[in-house]
Design an enzyme around this catalytic site. Structure first.
Site, mmCIF file in Angstrom:
data_model
loop_
_atom_site.group_PDB
_atom_site.id
_atom_site.type_symbol
_atom_site.label_atom_id
_atom_site.label_comp_id
_atom_site.label_asym_id
_atom_site.label_seq_id
_atom_site.Cartn_x
_atom_site.Cartn_y
_atom_site.Cartn_z
ATOM 1 N N ARG A 1 35.960 -85.363 -19.135
ATOM 2 C CA ARG A 1 34.856 -85.321 -18.766
ATOM 3 C C ARG A 1 34.162 -85.284 -17.866
ATOM 4 N NH1 ARG A 1 33.565 -88.000 -24.634
ATOM 5 N NH2 ARG A 1 35.898 -88.739 -24.992
ATOM 6 N N LYS B 1 26.037 -85.055 -23.564
ATOM 7 C CA LYS B 1 24.926 -84.816 -25.040
ATOM 8 C C LYS B 1 24.396 -86.064 -25.261
ATOM 9 C CE LYS B 1 29.534 -87.259 -27.197
ATOM 10 N NZ LYS B 1 30.154 -87.673 -27.893
ATOM 11 N N ARG C 1 40.004 -79.140 -31.736
ATOM 12 C CA ARG C 1 39.465 -79.965 -30.436
ATOM 13 C C ARG C 1 41.555 -80.279 -30.524
ATOM 14 N NH1 ARG C 1 35.594 -83.286 -29.869
ATOM 15 N NH2 ARG C 1 36.476 -84.196 -27.968
ATOM 16 N N GLU D 1 21.129 -77.057 -24.885
ATOM 17 C CA GLU D 1 21.863 -75.832 -26.455
ATOM 18 C C GLU D 1 21.672 -77.161 -27.907
ATOM 19 O OE1 GLU D 1 25.117 -73.507 -23.555
ATOM 20 O OE2 GLU D 1 25.770 -75.112 -24.691
ATOM 21 N N PHE E 1 29.486 -71.482 -27.665
ATOM 22 C CA PHE E 1 28.173 -72.067 -26.655
ATOM 23 C C PHE E 1 29.317 -71.504 -25.387
ATOM 24 C CE2 PHE E 1 30.835 -75.654 -28.443
ATOM 25 C CZ PHE E 1 31.615 -76.427 -27.292
ATOM 26 N N LYS F 1 23.269 -79.318 -30.540
ATOM 27 C CA LYS F 1 23.936 -79.874 -30.691
ATOM 28 C C LYS F 1 24.614 -79.684 -31.714
ATOM 29 C CE LYS F 1 27.976 -83.391 -29.384
ATOM 30 N NZ LYS F 1 27.947 -83.689 -31.233
#
Length: 509
Positions: A368, A374, A233, A211, A297, A213
């Protein structure tokens, strides 16, 4: 319980590198708390009081500490500190600054030196134990004799470790397990690891959604009927600042939904505007010059159905059904060549790169891991400013060269939860940023020398690097290669900085 016991326990936790010893010390403390003390005490230990920010900054706190003599013996209880923060947070209207200052001085006058340090950390969100929230969650499990995974999941989904601890230690059977997603209550977002290329990411994930970023700001949007709430966030509620996002979500064919995504400003040509323009909307109450566009997303809940444990493939299908015009572009593939092509298309469109997500992965709130990766053309990391040196030449009179630190959550290279210096840079600083630094850093100054202003480690800056190299100059054993400033991250707190272990991992590459 006296807050002096929190001070003593925090010191014991910081003094040992043994995770088991940390858990034992914290669990023993938790068992001694009264039921109504549990949530406030946990909030103090992680630097997140239930009142949130109470309107006291570094400068006001420093002035109060410098003019207030510490008490000789402890007397402040957990409940009294919690009540004092209520009063400070509740001060409003004319004279509120003076009222907060008076309340703060009265509180500090009753506090010992150690308690003053704890109170300062609570007010600034800089309690060292805060970097050990995972250890504290395990301590809650130990103290309550509950499965650690159940405690962690409840804390992630509720977004409140203090309330999770209260339920774990005092709740009825099954109450902890029943904590789940609640529409309208923000949850910790899933996070991504980093890879150097899309091909390397695909090699780790297998079949994945590749996807775009976006160079925007992370948002989590909740809708229940006509009521829509938008969170950052960091779980701050910014609903009133983003009416265009609210309007889009109200128009979706659902009644109850939780969406994860990004929002950013676009130029007239459809290309993304600079990140700072997006963030200006987050920081201003009434700014409307930059119109924000939401892209999603992921979807965590739809009309009574929780989706976080379902594979990404199912979540993407549901997202395409309910928000087809607002999905982030991407392709599902196991082919490295296709992943590379999507990355080139994202970069050509003005975006940062891609995020490669395992198509089988659940939504791991607050984690994470290797399921989301990423990829940017240049490695970039979020570091914390530790100090800033005065410039020379045309930068004379301006704070310029940054001292950069990476988070050390385990204390492998210093104090647990502290920051390990990994380099300096003045590259990438515009005249505007130089002026901003010169105004900002003296406000959070802790000490200075003739050439350097040392600051509280609260400012996060995104740094682009070409890699790291071994170095004996810094305690972490590495130094950044060709570091340059990309931007300051007002949307991130210091506990979200990248770790020294992550940076050292680049040596293996």
């Amino acid at each position: 319980m006296l807050i002096d016991e929190l001070v003593t326990t925090s010191a014991a936790v910081a003094a040992t590198r043994s995770r088991l010893a940390k858990i034992d010390a914290l669990a023993e403390l938790l068992r001694r708390l009264e039921p109504d003390e549990i949530a406030p005490a946990v909030g103090f230990l992680v630097g997140r009081p239930r009142q949130g920010r109470v309107g006291v900054g570094w400068r006001g706190l420093s002035a109060a500490v410098e003019t207030t003599e510490a008490a000789a013996s402890p007397s402040i209880t957990v409940a009294e500190l919690d009540a004092a923060l209520d009063r400070i947070a509740g001060a409003a209207g004319t004279g509120s600054s003076g009222e907060r200052a008076r309340e703060l001085r009265e509180l500090l006058a009753r506090a010992t030196e150690g308690e003053q340090h704890l109170i300062a950390g609570v007010l600034l969100g800089e309690v060292r134990t805060g970097a050990l929230a995972g250890v504290l969650a395990d301590a809650v499990a130990r103290a309550a004799d509950r499965p650690a995974e159940v405690v962690r999941r409840a804390a992630m989904l509720s977004g409140d470790l203090g309330e999770t601890a209260r339920v774990a230690l005092t709740g009825a059977a099954g109450e902890l397990e029943a904590i789940g997603l609640v529409v309208g209550r923000a949850v910790q977002p899933m996070l991504a690891a980093t890879a150097g290329t899309p091909s390397a990411a695909i090699e780790q994930t297998g079949e994945a959604s590749v996807e775009f970023k976006l160079d925007g700001a992370r948002i989590q949007v909740h809708r229940a009927g006509d009521e829509v709430r938008v969170f950052t966030r960091n779980l701050a509620d910014i609903t009133h600042r983003v009416p265009e996002v609210v309007e889009v979500v109200r128009g979706l064919p659902v009644d109850r939904v939780i969406l994860d995504g990004e929002t950013l400003s676009l130029g007239e040509d459809g290309a993304p505007r600079p990140f700072q323009e997006t963030m200006s909307r987050f920081g201003a109450e009434n700014a409307r010059e930059a119109v924000l566009h939401p892209w999603f997303f992921d979807v965590l809940h739809v009309d009574g159905r929780d989706l976080i444990d379902e594979p990404l493939a199912a979540r993407l299908a549901e997202l395409e059904r309910i928000a087809p015009g607002h999905c982030i572009p991407g392709e599902v593939t196991a082919d490295a060549d296709i992943a590379e092509r999507v990355s080139r298309e994202a970069l050509a469109a003005g975006h940062e790169g891609v995020v490669v997500k395992s198509i089988d992965s659940p939504y791991a709130a607050g984690r994470r891991g290797a399921s989301w990766i990423k990829v940017k053309p240049v490695l970039s990391y979020d570091l914390v400013v530790l100090a800033c040196e005065w410039g020379s030449g045309r930068r004379t009179g301006l704070l310029s060269n940054l001292h950069l630190g990476a988070l050390d959550p385990t204390g492998e290279f210093g104090e647990p939860g502290g920051y390990v210096m990994v380099g300096k840079t003045f590259k990438g600083l515009t005249d505007e940023l130089l002026r901003w630094q010169t105004e900002h850093f003296p406000e959070i100054e802790v000490r200075r020398t003739a050439n350097t202003v040392f600051v509280a480690p609260v400012t996060v800056v995104e740094i682009a690097i070409d890699g790291v190299q071994r170095s004996s100059r810094y305690p972490g054993g590495i130094a950044l290669r060709f570091a340059r400033v990309k931007r300051y991250r007002d949307d991130k707190g210091p506990a979200e900085a990248d770790t020294i272990q992550t940076l050292r991992g680049l040596l293996r590459g």
